[in-house]
Design a protein around this motif. Structure first.
Motif, PDB file in Angstrom:
ATOM      1  N   SER A  63     105.078  19.378 108.426  1.00  0.00           N
ATOM      2  CA  SER A  63     104.233  18.752 107.129  1.00  0.00           C
ATOM      3  C   SER A  63     105.826  18.384 107.017  1.00  0.00           C
ATOM      4  CB  SER A  63     103.561  19.123 107.039  1.00  0.00           C
ATOM      5  OG  SER A  63     103.751  20.301 105.514  1.00  0.00           O
ATOM      6  N   PRO A  64     105.894  17.134 106.352  1.00  0.00           N
ATOM      7  CA  PRO A  64     106.980  16.241 105.295  1.00  0.00           C
ATOM      8  C   PRO A  64     106.804  17.433 104.097  1.00  0.00           C
ATOM      9  CG  PRO A  64     105.309  14.868 105.366  1.00  0.00           C
ATOM     10  CD  PRO A  64     105.038  15.422 106.083  1.00  0.00           C
ATOM     11  N   GLN A  65     107.876  18.024 103.307  1.00  0.00           N
ATOM     12  CA  GLN A  65     107.799  18.142 102.140  1.00  0.00           C
ATOM     13  C   GLN A  65     107.741  17.659 100.994  1.00  0.00           C
ATOM     14  OE1 GLN A  65     111.677  20.761 101.769  1.00  0.00           O
ATOM     15  NE2 GLN A  65     111.038  21.396  99.296  1.00  0.00           N
ATOM     16  N   ARG A  66     106.390  17.943 100.301  1.00  0.00           N
ATOM     17  CA  ARG A  66     106.144  17.114  98.657  1.00  0.00           C
ATOM     18  C   ARG A  66     105.203  17.820  98.296  1.00  0.00           C
ATOM     19  NH1 ARG A  66     103.402  11.554 102.772  1.00  0.00           N
ATOM     20  NH2 ARG A  66     102.233  13.033 103.870  1.00  0.00           N
ATOM     21  N   SER A  67     105.351  17.108  97.140  1.00  0.00           N
ATOM     22  CA  SER A  67     104.202  17.781  96.214  1.00  0.00           C
ATOM     23  C   SER A  67     102.554  16.426  96.377  1.00  0.00           C
ATOM     24  CB  SER A  67     104.817  18.168  94.804  1.00  0.00           C
ATOM     25  OG  SER A  67     105.280  17.472  94.299  1.00  0.00           O
ATOM     26  N   ASP A  68     103.674  15.820  95.981  1.00  0.00           N
ATOM     27  CA  ASP A  68     101.979  14.020  95.856  1.00  0.00           C
ATOM     28  C   ASP A  68     101.563  13.467  97.080  1.00  0.00           C
ATOM     29  OD1 ASP A  68     101.068  12.336  95.012  1.00  0.00           O
ATOM     30  OD2 ASP A  68     102.244  11.193  93.450  1.00  0.00           O
ATOM     31  N   LEU A  69     100.736  14.467  97.683  1.00  0.00           N
ATOM     32  CA  LEU A  69     100.049  13.514  99.033  1.00  0.00           C
ATOM     33  C   LEU A  69      99.933  12.158  99.285  1.00  0.00           C
ATOM     34  CD1 LEU A  69      98.667  16.182 100.647  1.00  0.00           C
ATOM     35  CD2 LEU A  69     101.102  15.660 100.408  1.00  0.00           C
ATOM     36  N   ARG A  70      99.366  11.599  97.751  1.00  0.00           N
ATOM     37  CA  ARG A  70      98.819  10.395  97.641  1.00  0.00           C
ATOM     38  C   ARG A  70     100.156   8.903  97.635  1.00  0.00           C
ATOM     39  NH1 ARG A  70      97.439  10.877  91.637  1.00  0.00           N
ATOM     40  NH2 ARG A  70     100.011  11.117  91.480  1.00  0.00           N
ATOM     41  N   GLU A  71      99.346   7.924  98.626  1.00  0.00           N
ATOM     42  CA  GLU A  71     100.401   7.499  98.981  1.00  0.00           C
ATOM     43  C   GLU A  71      99.277   6.282  99.197  1.00  0.00           C
ATOM     44  OE1 GLU A  71     101.932   7.449 102.669  1.00  0.00           O
ATOM     45  OE2 GLU A  71     101.578   9.863 102.589  1.00  0.00           O
ATOM     46  N   ALA A  72     100.056   4.543  99.596  1.00  0.00           N
ATOM     47  CA  ALA A  72      99.404   3.578  99.751  1.00  0.00           C
ATOM     48  C   ALA A  72      98.309   4.113 100.860  1.00  0.00           C
ATOM     49  CB  ALA A  72     101.024   2.345 100.114  1.00  0.00           C
ATOM     50  N   GLY A  73      97.418   3.369  99.634  1.00  0.00           N
ATOM     51  CA  GLY A  73      96.015   3.175 101.134  1.00  0.00           C
ATOM     52  C   GLY A  73      95.352   4.321 100.883  1.00  0.00           C
ATOM     53  N   GLY A 118     101.266  18.435 103.448  1.00  0.00           N
ATOM     54  CA  GLY A 118     102.719  18.199 102.891  1.00  0.00           C
ATOM     55  C   GLY A 118     102.874  19.578 102.514  1.00  0.00           C
ATOM     56  N   HIS A 119     103.843  19.973 102.610  1.00  0.00           N
ATOM     57  CA  HIS A 119     104.319  20.852 101.849  1.00  0.00           C
ATOM     58  C   HIS A 119     105.251  21.386 100.571  1.00  0.00           C
ATOM     59  CE1 HIS A 119     107.752  21.366 104.770  1.00  0.00           C
ATOM     60  NE2 HIS A 119     108.286  21.553 104.392  1.00  0.00           N
ATOM     61  N   VAL A 120     105.255  22.523  99.900  1.00  0.00           N
ATOM     62  CA  VAL A 120     106.472  22.909  99.182  1.00  0.00           C
ATOM     63  C   VAL A 120     106.450  24.110  99.067  1.00  0.00           C
ATOM     64  CG1 VAL A 120     105.334  20.514  97.383  1.00  0.00           C
ATOM     65  CG2 VAL A 120     104.247  23.266  96.978  1.00  0.00           C
ATOM     66  N   PHE A 121     107.247  24.916  98.315  1.00  0.00           N
ATOM     67  CA  PHE A 121     107.695  26.172  97.695  1.00  0.00           C
ATOM     68  C   PHE A 121     107.758  26.544  97.075  1.00  0.00           C
ATOM     69  CE2 PHE A 121     110.441  24.288 101.510  1.00  0.00           C
ATOM     70  CZ  PHE A 121     109.615  25.646 102.761  1.00  0.00           C
ATOM     71  N   THR A 122     107.238  27.283  96.313  1.00  0.00           N
ATOM     72  CA  THR A 122     107.082  27.977  95.043  1.00  0.00           C
ATOM     73  C   THR A 122     108.419  28.160  93.916  1.00  0.00           C
ATOM     74  OG1 THR A 122     107.311  30.311  95.417  1.00  0.00           O
ATOM     75  CG2 THR A 122     104.436  29.307  95.344  1.00  0.00           C
ATOM     76  N   ASP A 123     108.126  27.768  92.817  1.00  0.00           N
ATOM     77  CA  ASP A 123     109.767  27.084  92.232  1.00  0.00           C
ATOM     78  C   ASP A 123     109.518  29.484  91.639  1.00  0.00           C
ATOM     79  OD1 ASP A 123     107.708  28.516  89.765  1.00  0.00           O
ATOM     80  OD2 ASP A 123     107.488  26.297  89.159  1.00  0.00           O
ATOM     81  N   ASP A 124     111.063  29.233  90.807  1.00  0.00           N
ATOM     82  CA  ASP A 124     111.225  30.537  90.409  1.00  0.00           C
ATOM     83  C   ASP A 124     110.179  31.972  89.900  1.00  0.00           C
ATOM     84  OD1 ASP A 124     113.542  29.696  91.395  1.00  0.00           O
ATOM     85  OD2 ASP A 124     114.494  29.835  89.321  1.00  0.00           O
ATOM     86  N   GLU A 125     108.913  30.346  89.319  1.00  0.00           N
ATOM     87  CA  GLU A 125     107.608  31.713  88.598  1.00  0.00           C
ATOM     88  C   GLU A 125     107.091  31.963  89.462  1.00  0.00           C
ATOM     89  OE1 GLU A 125     106.833  29.475  84.970  1.00  0.00           O
ATOM     90  OE2 GLU A 125     108.257  30.738  84.761  1.00  0.00           O
ATOM     91  N   GLY A 126     107.069  31.245  90.660  1.00  0.00           N
ATOM     92  CA  GLY A 126     105.927  31.577  91.754  1.00  0.00           C
ATOM     93  C   GLY A 126     104.946  30.799  91.978  1.00  0.00           C
ATOM     94  N   ARG A 127     105.081  29.803  91.083  1.00  0.00           N
ATOM     95  CA  ARG A 127     103.914  28.533  90.944  1.00  0.00           C
ATOM     96  C   ARG A 127     104.185  27.406  92.226  1.00  0.00           C
ATOM     97  NH1 ARG A 127     103.332  23.751  87.766  1.00  0.00           N
ATOM     98  NH2 ARG A 127     100.730  23.425  87.802  1.00  0.00           N
ATOM     99  N   PHE A 128     102.968  26.998  92.309  1.00  0.00           N
ATOM    100  CA  PHE A 128     102.949  25.508  93.545  1.00  0.00           C
ATOM    101  C   PHE A 128     102.368  24.501  92.592  1.00  0.00           C
ATOM    102  CE2 PHE A 128      98.545  26.002  95.367  1.00  0.00           C
ATOM    103  CZ  PHE A 128      98.381  27.743  95.169  1.00  0.00           C
ATOM    104  N   SER A 129     102.213  23.062  92.576  1.00  0.00           N
ATOM    105  CA  SER A 129     101.579  22.445  92.730  1.00  0.00           C
ATOM    106  C   SER A 129     101.782  21.039  93.253  1.00  0.00           C
ATOM    107  CB  SER A 129     102.219  21.850  90.848  1.00  0.00           C
ATOM    108  OG  SER A 129     101.257  20.888  91.087  1.00  0.00           O
ATOM    109  N   PHE A 130     100.407  20.547  93.898  1.00  0.00           N
ATOM    110  CA  PHE A 130     100.271  19.639  94.734  1.00  0.00           C
ATOM    111  C   PHE A 130      99.414  18.724  93.745  1.00  0.00           C
ATOM    112  CE2 PHE A 130     100.354  22.503  98.243  1.00  0.00           C
ATOM    113  CZ  PHE A 130     101.246  22.202  99.080  1.00  0.00           C
TER     114      PHE A 130
END
Ligand code: FE
Length: 199
Positions: A63-73, A118-130
């Motif tokens: 999957s693409p690396q991205r935190s925002d899965l919303r897109e047109a449509g 989509g996928h992300v990597f957790t930040d330095d604090e171990g947090r993820f967000s989509f």
């Protein structure tokens, strides 16, 4: 894992959730609100890992690396889904892979492209967000997100699903587990949803 073993874990999640929701409701701004929540205050006892579940038929690798899965449509109510990835001894795991995929507003998966994947990597604090939407329902299932989580340098991957509270179909979906229900709160038009993963 037997039912008795699950009890402490669930209790912990509920305890965390209560403070989490309070924080969410008090803070207002989605990003700020979730940052402001104290991470898993009850996570101190070498807790059980998050339950694994089937990946289902619609997983696609790469999957693409991205935190925002919303897109047109893409229609549907906005969700900010976030949480921490933690070890069983409650250490935050930075750089963990969190891969998310789910149905669209009408209950369909994109099996040709990567919409709502989509996928992300957790930040330095171990947090993820989509940022995404509330998934639609499809036959046989209650409302859910699919996720895979992998700590850096680890081969093992946790595959599971996150559920919404107060869904009628939670009662009839055999895959549904209360331990995997997200804590949710509303912030204007966005649903804030949180789940802390224990690997
Ligand atoms: Fe599904």
């Amino acid at each position: 894992m037997n039912e008795r073993d699950r009890v402490p874990s669930r209790r912990r999640i509920l305890a965390v959730g209560a403070s989490g929701v309070t924080g969410l409701l008090l803070a207002g701004q989605p990003g700020f609100a979730q940052q402001a929540i104290a991470p898993t205050p009850a996570c101190h006892d070498g807790d059980e890992p998050t339950l694994a579940e089937t990946e289902g038929p619609f997983f696609k690798p790469r999957s693409p690396q991205r935190s925002d899965l919303r897109e047109a449509g893409i229609e549907g109510r906005a969700v900010e889904l976030s949480g921490y990835v933690l070890t069983r001894s409650c250490r935050r795991v930075a750089g963990a892979l969190v891969d998310l995929w789910h149905a669209d507003n009408a209950g369909n998966y994109d099996n040709t492209g990567f919409r709502l994947r989509g996928h992300v990597f957790t930040d330095d604090e171990g947090r993820f967000s989509f940022r995404t939407i509330i998934p639609g329902l499809y036959p046989g299932r209650t409302r859910h997100y699919h996720v895979k989580i992998q700590a850096p340098g680890e081969r093992s991957v946790l595959t599971t699903q996150f559920y919404f509270p107060d869904e009628r179909r939670n009662r009839t979906d055999e895959l549904f587990r209360r331990e995997l229900v997200m804590q949710t709160a509303r912030a204007n038009d966005t649903l804030l949803a949180r789940f802390d993963v224990v690997l």
